[in-house]
Design a protein around this motif. Structure first.
Motif, mmCIF file in Angstrom:
data_model
loop_
_atom_site.group_PDB
_atom_site.id
_atom_site.type_symbol
_atom_site.label_atom_id
_atom_site.label_comp_id
_atom_site.label_asym_id
_atom_site.label_seq_id
_atom_site.Cartn_x
_atom_site.Cartn_y
_atom_site.Cartn_z
ATOM 1 N N GLY A 144 7.537 1.292 5.960
ATOM 2 C CA GLY A 144 7.905 1.468 4.802
ATOM 3 C C GLY A 144 7.547 0.481 3.776
ATOM 4 N N LEU A 145 7.090 -0.179 4.332
ATOM 5 C CA LEU A 145 6.180 -1.170 2.582
ATOM 6 C C LEU A 145 6.001 -0.446 1.664
ATOM 7 N N VAL A 146 4.480 0.443 1.995
ATOM 8 C CA VAL A 146 3.843 0.877 1.274
ATOM 9 C C VAL A 146 4.639 1.819 -0.066
ATOM 10 N N PRO A 147 4.941 3.258 1.026
ATOM 11 C CA PRO A 147 5.976 3.620 0.383
ATOM 12 C C PRO A 147 6.964 3.254 -0.427
ATOM 13 N N GLY A 148 7.364 1.980 0.020
ATOM 14 C CA GLY A 148 8.673 1.386 -1.120
ATOM 15 C C GLY A 148 8.030 0.674 -2.596
ATOM 16 N N VAL A 149 6.969 0.872 -1.851
ATOM 17 C CA VAL A 149 6.016 0.222 -3.434
ATOM 18 C C VAL A 149 6.103 0.939 -4.009
#
Length: 370
Positions: free
Chosen positions: A262-267
């Motif tokens: 979730g982190l990379v798409p979230g950023v």
């Protein structure tokens, strides 16, 4: 609330959702504050007063104070986090950190900054980010892995107290809090003197709090979840997650999601929203073949260096430093040194030095500063 979500959806989806939310928070405020370690190092190395160093220092000090504060209150236990519990490599941190620092100057942005710029429409950052992810994966499990492993064996350090700077130096929790507080006060003083816009210092504070939020969230999930395979306690980093996301997209789409998923798409999404709201979406490409070569070489060095060092400018420079793991501090110091020397030997000899151009966007002013 977290207990109910874990019971209903399970550990993996909750972790992915948390990574997405915290990533959006980080991405939005990193975009608005222009948070960038490369720009901070160059300002310091050139003796400039553009506010980028102050922005980075706000994020750094906030992450330290907030994370150590939660630990001191007993609300966070990072003893089992990989950065502290596992065996580490000081040689990997030093060599990898230096290579990462060189690479981020050549690519004109660290891993997180490239992701933020890609969301704005910067095609140079898109291609460099993809090469960075491929290089990181090659260093982890591919053709570059033997090099990384060899470098990492030169000087190792056992996990536990041997990697904890609060123990090694005798600072203790109170000393760690005081150390962070001193740098936070320094950031406030410099921000006032340099008249850093509100988006700069406030956005950087939110970037630092996103690091602490990730530590707290993953630590709470690990302590609360009843599943046999406990989730790792971690915070924000972009080397491993970028490589893992690449593998998931290309080879293993059915693998269970996690915080990194979730982190990379979230950023990316948070940065895109910020750029869209403030009218900063703009397609940009390479200026020529020489420029393209520079960016791609930098991306390769960052991918290999970040994986060898055990973290990127955020993973080691903020997340690892916030829990005072010695390898992260060595990596951060090596990044500063590698970046400063590369700027001096390459960029300051050219036309860029005459214009004192950081090759980055200025910190946007809020209405109160206009």
């Amino acid at each position: 609330m977290l207990d109910a979500a874990l019971d209903r959806f399970g550990q993996a989806p909750v972790l992915a959702a948390g990574g997405l939310a915290i990533g959006m928070l980080f991405g939005f405020f990193a975009q608005r504050s222009r948070f960038c370690l490369r720009a901070a190092v160059i300002e310091f190395a050139r003796g400039l007063l553009g506010g980028k160093l102050t922005v980075w220092l706000f994020a750094f000090a906030t992450a330290l104070v907030a994370t150590q504060g939660l630990i001191a209150l007993g609300w966070l236990d990072v003893g089992s986090a990989r950065q502290l519990a596992a065996r580490g490599s000081l040689s990997g941190a030093a060599v990898g950190g230096a290579l990462f620092g060189i690479g981020m100057v050549l690519a004109r942005g660290c891993a997180s900054r490239l992701l933020v710029l890609a969301a704005q429409g910067n095609l140079r950052a898109v291609l460099s980010g993809l090469v960075f992810a491929v290089s990181a994966q090659a260093a982890w499990q591919g053709a570059l892995a033997p090099w990384r492993e060899h470098i990492s064996t030169w000087w190792t350090v056992e996990g536990g107290s041997a990697r904890d700077l609060t123990v090694i130096t005798g600072l203790g929790r109170g000393g760690a809090l005081l150390f962070g507080a001193i740098w936070l006060v320094a950031a406030i003083v410099w921000a006032r003197r340099q008249k850093v816009p509100a988006w700069g210092w406030a956005g950087a504070v939110m970037v630092g709090l996103a690091v602490t939020a990730a530590w707290w969230f993953t630590g709470t999930v690990a302590a609360t979840s009843m599943e046999a395979a406990a989730a790792p306690i971690q915070s924000l980093t972009f080397t491993g997650p970028s490589a893992e996301l690449l593998v998931r997209v290309l080879f293993a789409p059915d693998r269970a999601p996690g915080f990194d998923m979730g982190l990379v798409p979230g950023v990316f999404l948070g940065s895109f929203v910020a750029a869209a709201l403030f009218g900063e979406l703009k397609l940009e490409g390479f200026e020529g073949g020489a420029s393209m070569r520079r960016y791609l070489v930098g991306a390769v060095l960052m991918g290999f260096g970040g994986m060898t060092a055990g973290g990127c400018a955020v993973g080691a420079g903020l997340s690892g430093a916030a829990v005072f793991t010695v390898t992260s501090w060595v990596a951060l110091g090596a990044m500063w040194l590698g970046a400063a020397l590369t700027d001096r030997l390459i960029d300051q000899r050219g036309l860029e030095a005459a214009r004192a151009n950081l090759g980055d966007q200025p910190v946007p002013a809020s209405r109160a500063y206009r």
